[in-house]
Scaffold this active site. Structure first.
Site, PDB file in Angstrom:
ATOM      1  N   ILE A  12      21.123  90.499  66.477  1.00  0.00           N
ATOM      2  CA  ILE A  12      21.951  90.325  67.679  1.00  0.00           C
ATOM      3  C   ILE A  12      21.175  90.786  68.914  1.00  0.00           C
ATOM      4  O   ILE A  12      21.189  90.127  69.959  1.00  0.00           O
ATOM      5  CB  ILE A  12      23.290  91.077  67.520  1.00  0.00           C
ATOM      6  CG1 ILE A  12      24.038  90.523  66.292  1.00  0.00           C
ATOM      7  CG2 ILE A  12      24.143  90.925  68.779  1.00  0.00           C
ATOM      8  CD1 ILE A  12      25.262  91.312  65.881  1.00  0.00           C
ATOM      9  N   GLY A  36      14.021  95.069  62.210  1.00  0.00           N
ATOM     10  CA  GLY A  36      13.617  94.164  63.283  1.00  0.00           C
ATOM     11  C   GLY A  36      12.265  93.520  63.013  1.00  0.00           C
ATOM     12  O   GLY A  36      11.543  93.903  62.088  1.00  0.00           O
ATOM     13  N   THR A 117      32.299  97.585  65.489  1.00  0.00           N
ATOM     14  CA  THR A 117      32.503  96.744  64.304  1.00  0.00           C
ATOM     15  C   THR A 117      33.966  96.510  63.941  1.00  0.00           C
ATOM     16  O   THR A 117      34.822  97.371  64.199  1.00  0.00           O
ATOM     17  CB  THR A 117      31.805  97.404  63.090  1.00  0.00           C
ATOM     18  OG1 THR A 117      32.115  96.648  61.912  1.00  0.00           O
ATOM     19  CG2 THR A 117      32.280  98.827  62.875  1.00  0.00           C
ATOM     20  N   TYR A 141      30.080 103.452  57.284  1.00  0.00           N
ATOM     21  CA  TYR A 141      29.537 102.661  58.388  1.00  0.00           C
ATOM     22  C   TYR A 141      30.565 102.554  59.520  1.00  0.00           C
ATOM     23  O   TYR A 141      30.283 102.875  60.678  1.00  0.00           O
ATOM     24  CB  TYR A 141      29.135 101.260  57.892  1.00  0.00           C
ATOM     25  CG  TYR A 141      28.887 100.285  59.012  1.00  0.00           C
ATOM     26  CD1 TYR A 141      27.885 100.532  59.945  1.00  0.00           C
ATOM     27  CD2 TYR A 141      29.665  99.139  59.159  1.00  0.00           C
ATOM     28  CE1 TYR A 141      27.670  99.648  60.999  1.00  0.00           C
ATOM     29  CE2 TYR A 141      29.456  98.258  60.203  1.00  0.00           C
ATOM     30  CZ  TYR A 141      28.465  98.513  61.120  1.00  0.00           C
ATOM     31  OH  TYR A 141      28.253  97.656  62.160  1.00  0.00           O
ATOM     32  N   PHE A 169      33.243  90.948  65.012  1.00  0.00           N
ATOM     33  CA  PHE A 169      33.701  90.478  63.712  1.00  0.00           C
ATOM     34  C   PHE A 169      32.448  89.897  63.039  1.00  0.00           C
ATOM     35  O   PHE A 169      31.444  90.583  62.986  1.00  0.00           O
ATOM     36  CB  PHE A 169      34.940  89.591  63.877  1.00  0.00           C
ATOM     37  CG  PHE A 169      36.172  90.470  64.080  1.00  0.00           C
ATOM     38  CD1 PHE A 169      36.242  91.353  65.162  1.00  0.00           C
ATOM     39  CD2 PHE A 169      37.206  90.495  63.165  1.00  0.00           C
ATOM     40  CE1 PHE A 169      37.324  92.239  65.323  1.00  0.00           C
ATOM     41  CE2 PHE A 169      38.295  91.362  63.323  1.00  0.00           C
ATOM     42  CZ  PHE A 169      38.354  92.223  64.400  1.00  0.00           C
ATOM     43  N   LEU A 188      26.834  86.220  54.278  1.00  0.00           N
ATOM     44  CA  LEU A 188      27.208  84.973  53.621  1.00  0.00           C
ATOM     45  C   LEU A 188      26.451  83.754  54.156  1.00  0.00           C
ATOM     46  O   LEU A 188      25.866  82.993  53.377  1.00  0.00           O
ATOM     47  CB  LEU A 188      28.726  84.755  53.774  1.00  0.00           C
ATOM     48  CG  LEU A 188      29.259  83.471  53.133  1.00  0.00           C
ATOM     49  CD1 LEU A 188      29.067  83.511  51.624  1.00  0.00           C
ATOM     50  CD2 LEU A 188      30.729  83.269  53.479  1.00  0.00           C
ATOM     51  N   ILE A 205      30.257  83.988  44.894  1.00  0.00           N
ATOM     52  CA  ILE A 205      31.479  84.256  45.670  1.00  0.00           C
ATOM     53  C   ILE A 205      32.035  85.586  45.173  1.00  0.00           C
ATOM     54  O   ILE A 205      32.324  85.739  43.983  1.00  0.00           O
ATOM     55  CB  ILE A 205      32.512  83.127  45.458  1.00  0.00           C
ATOM     56  CG1 ILE A 205      31.959  81.816  46.031  1.00  0.00           C
ATOM     57  CG2 ILE A 205      33.851  83.487  46.080  1.00  0.00           C
ATOM     58  CD1 ILE A 205      32.851  80.603  45.771  1.00  0.00           C
ATOM     59  N   PHE A 206      32.156  86.532  46.106  1.00  0.00           N
ATOM     60  CA  PHE A 206      32.611  87.865  45.709  1.00  0.00           C
ATOM     61  C   PHE A 206      34.132  87.898  45.597  1.00  0.00           C
ATOM     62  O   PHE A 206      34.824  88.406  46.478  1.00  0.00           O
ATOM     63  CB  PHE A 206      32.121  88.917  46.704  1.00  0.00           C
ATOM     64  CG  PHE A 206      30.619  89.075  46.752  1.00  0.00           C
ATOM     65  CD1 PHE A 206      29.830  88.871  45.635  1.00  0.00           C
ATOM     66  CD2 PHE A 206      29.988  89.446  47.932  1.00  0.00           C
ATOM     67  CE1 PHE A 206      28.449  89.028  45.678  1.00  0.00           C
ATOM     68  CE2 PHE A 206      28.614  89.613  47.989  1.00  0.00           C
ATOM     69  CZ  PHE A 206      27.839  89.397  46.857  1.00  0.00           C
ATOM     70  N   ARG A 278      33.527  92.452  45.996  1.00  0.00           N
ATOM     71  CA  ARG A 278      32.585  93.448  46.516  1.00  0.00           C
ATOM     72  C   ARG A 278      33.405  94.623  47.052  1.00  0.00           C
ATOM     73  O   ARG A 278      34.302  94.409  47.871  1.00  0.00           O
ATOM     74  CB  ARG A 278      31.753  92.813  47.639  1.00  0.00           C
ATOM     75  CG  ARG A 278      30.686  93.701  48.201  1.00  0.00           C
ATOM     76  CD  ARG A 278      29.791  92.954  49.183  1.00  0.00           C
ATOM     77  NE  ARG A 278      30.491  92.532  50.393  1.00  0.00           N
ATOM     78  CZ  ARG A 278      29.911  91.917  51.412  1.00  0.00           C
ATOM     79  NH1 ARG A 278      28.607  91.624  51.349  1.00  0.00           N
ATOM     80  NH2 ARG A 278      30.594  91.571  52.477  1.00  0.00           N
TER      81      ARG A 278
HETATM   82  N1  UDP Z   1      30.315  87.059  50.546  1.00  0.00           N
HETATM   83  C1  UDP Z   1      30.241  86.390  49.318  1.00  0.00           C
HETATM   84  N2  UDP Z   1      29.014  86.249  48.734  1.00  0.00           N
HETATM   85  C2  UDP Z   1      27.857  86.736  49.291  1.00  0.00           C
HETATM   86  C3  UDP Z   1      27.951  87.397  50.550  1.00  0.00           C
HETATM   87  C4  UDP Z   1      29.193  87.539  51.139  1.00  0.00           C
HETATM   88  O1  UDP Z   1      31.230  85.949  48.767  1.00  0.00           O
HETATM   89  O2  UDP Z   1      26.791  86.588  48.695  1.00  0.00           O
HETATM   90  C5  UDP Z   1      31.628  87.200  51.207  1.00  0.00           C
HETATM   91  C6  UDP Z   1      32.027  88.642  51.446  1.00  0.00           C
HETATM   92  O3  UDP Z   1      32.717  89.160  50.335  1.00  0.00           O
HETATM   93  C7  UDP Z   1      32.918  88.505  52.687  1.00  0.00           C
HETATM   94  C8  UDP Z   1      32.350  87.306  53.428  1.00  0.00           C
HETATM   95  O4  UDP Z   1      31.544  86.601  52.459  1.00  0.00           O
HETATM   96  O5  UDP Z   1      34.233  88.196  52.314  1.00  0.00           O
HETATM   97  C9  UDP Z   1      31.475  87.678  54.597  1.00  0.00           C
HETATM   98  O6  UDP Z   1      30.551  88.662  54.158  1.00  0.00           O
HETATM   99  P1  UDP Z   1      29.325  89.140  55.022  1.00  0.00           P
HETATM  100  O7  UDP Z   1      28.536  90.109  54.194  1.00  0.00           O
HETATM  101  O8  UDP Z   1      28.614  87.949  55.574  1.00  0.00           O
HETATM  102  O9  UDP Z   1      29.971  89.870  56.278  1.00  0.00           O
HETATM  103  P2  UDP Z   1      31.030  91.099  56.346  1.00  0.00           P
HETATM  104  O10 UDP Z   1      32.391  90.463  56.367  1.00  0.00           O
HETATM  105  O11 UDP Z   1      30.804  91.994  55.164  1.00  0.00           O
HETATM  106  O12 UDP Z   1      30.684  91.739  57.639  1.00  0.00           O
END
Ligand code: UDP
Length: 325
Positions: A12, A36, A117, A141, A169, A188, A205-206, A278
């Site tokens: 960012i 970075g 955040t 965090y 977000f 993601l 997909i978590f 996750r």
């Molecule tokens: N996610 C997923 N698989 C991955 C990475 C992320 O399903 O390999 C999901 C994660 O559980 C969340 C969404 O994608 O619901 C966005 O995750 P990311 O880590 O990008 O951002 P966050 O929401 O944690 O800031």
């Protein structure tokens, strides 16, 4: 203005630096290159390599340059990691921020912008999430950012610091020159695009048992260019008082929707597998950004998920190995 940007070589930060310079500002980037990349620093920015735990290195920056404002991006940023290593977050994120604030104030700098955040809102009572929502950090965090927000509010009251805390977000997308390249990558959209590039076999997909229409988590993805624009507007407004804003598009997309849009845009197969949840992921996070829209006239120029993923895809196609070309 001459602006110190910590973490200006990060995702960012690099896009904000690009916009600051395009807007006629001078920029000093302070970065330790933990995440970075040198190639992510705009060529017109002055770069100082250093750690925020090194007070004398920081002092040097304020002594060498007449800094008028600080934008503080440099931080550990991973929710999951913070659950494993709380001291890195509640410790280093906070003490590094304090070092920076002490040096800034000691050198008469009273304008400060903090990257905050959505992880402040672990159990939102109302979606979309406004600034009125109760703060419940979801991890060390999130807590580290909340502690910094609290510190800023005291420094406003006691020492006249003017600050903006911008609660991002899900930052996503890329500018033409600068994009997302973390090691390891955990986000993601870049992970999905790495699958499209053939650099990973599938996207996991978590969890697909969340209380959402398709069972996967819903997030509010905001284009990094729109996020950067919010920093410029916040900077211009600082002298009228400190402020805190939630920043998103106000629209949520599920993990499955993100993968489907990426399939359409890339035209490539993106195999998926469903894995466990996750830890620490709330089901739905969507921002209300009414406050920044009304107070600063912020308006996202790239609100659609398609345009966000398209920009990220173009950047990944141009930089298939990220910045390590
Ligand atoms: N996610 C997923 N698989 C991955 C990475 C992320 O399903 O390999 C999901 C994660 O559980 C969340 C969404 O994608 O619901 C966005 O995750 P990311 O880590 O990008 O951002 P966050 O929401 O944690 O800031």
């Amino acid at each position: 203005m001459k602006i110190l940007v910590t973490g200006g070589a990060g995702y960012i930060g690099s896009v904000v630096v690009e916009q600051l310079i395009a807007g006629g500002h001078q920029v000093v980037v302070f970065d330790n290159f933990y995440q970075g990349h040198r190639a992510a620093i705009h060529p017109e920015a002055r770069c100082v390599e250093g750690n925020l735990n090194n007070r004398s290195a920081l002092r040097q920056v304020f002594e060498n340059d007449t800094i008028e404002a600080v934008m503080h991006f440099a931080s550990y940023t991973l929710v999951g990691e913070s659950m494993q290593k709380p001291f890195m977050y509640i410790g280093d994120n906070v003490t590094n921020g304090l070092n920076l604030l002490q040096e800034a104030l000691a050198h008469g700098v009273r304008r400060f912008i903090l990257s905050s955040t959505a992880n402040l809102f672990d159990r939102p009572a109302k979606i979309p999430i406004s600034e009125e929502e109760a703060i419940v950090p979801g991890s060390p965090y999130g807590e580290s950012k909340y502690l910094l927000e609290r510190i800023l509010s005291w420094l406003d009251r006691t020492l006249g610091l003017r600050y903006a805390a911008l609660r991002y977000f899900n930052a996503a997308g890329a500018s033409e020159n600068y994009g997302e390249d973390h090691e390891p990558e955990t986000h993601l959209i870049p992970l999905v695009l790495k699958v499209a590039l053939g650099k990973r076999s599938h996207i996991e997909i978590f969890g697909d048992d969340y209380p959402t229409p398709d069972g996967t988590c819903i997030r509010d993805y905001i284009h990094v260019i729109d996020l950067a624009q919010a920093h410029i507007l916040a900077l211009e407004a600082l002298d009228r008082g400190s402020r805190v804003y939630n920043l998103g598009n106000g629209q949520g997309f599920s993990v499955r929707q993100v993968i489907d849009v990426a399939r359409n845009i890339t035209g490539r197969p993106i195999p998926e597998r469903v894995g466990p949840r996750r830890p620490g992921d709330p089901a739905v996070l969507i921002a209300s950004s009414e406050k920044i829209r009304q107070e600063l006239g912020w308006q996202p120029k790239h609100p659609s998920l398609e345009s966000i993923i398209q920009s990220a895809w173009q950047w990944h196609l141009r930089n298939p190995n990220g910045y390590e070309n």
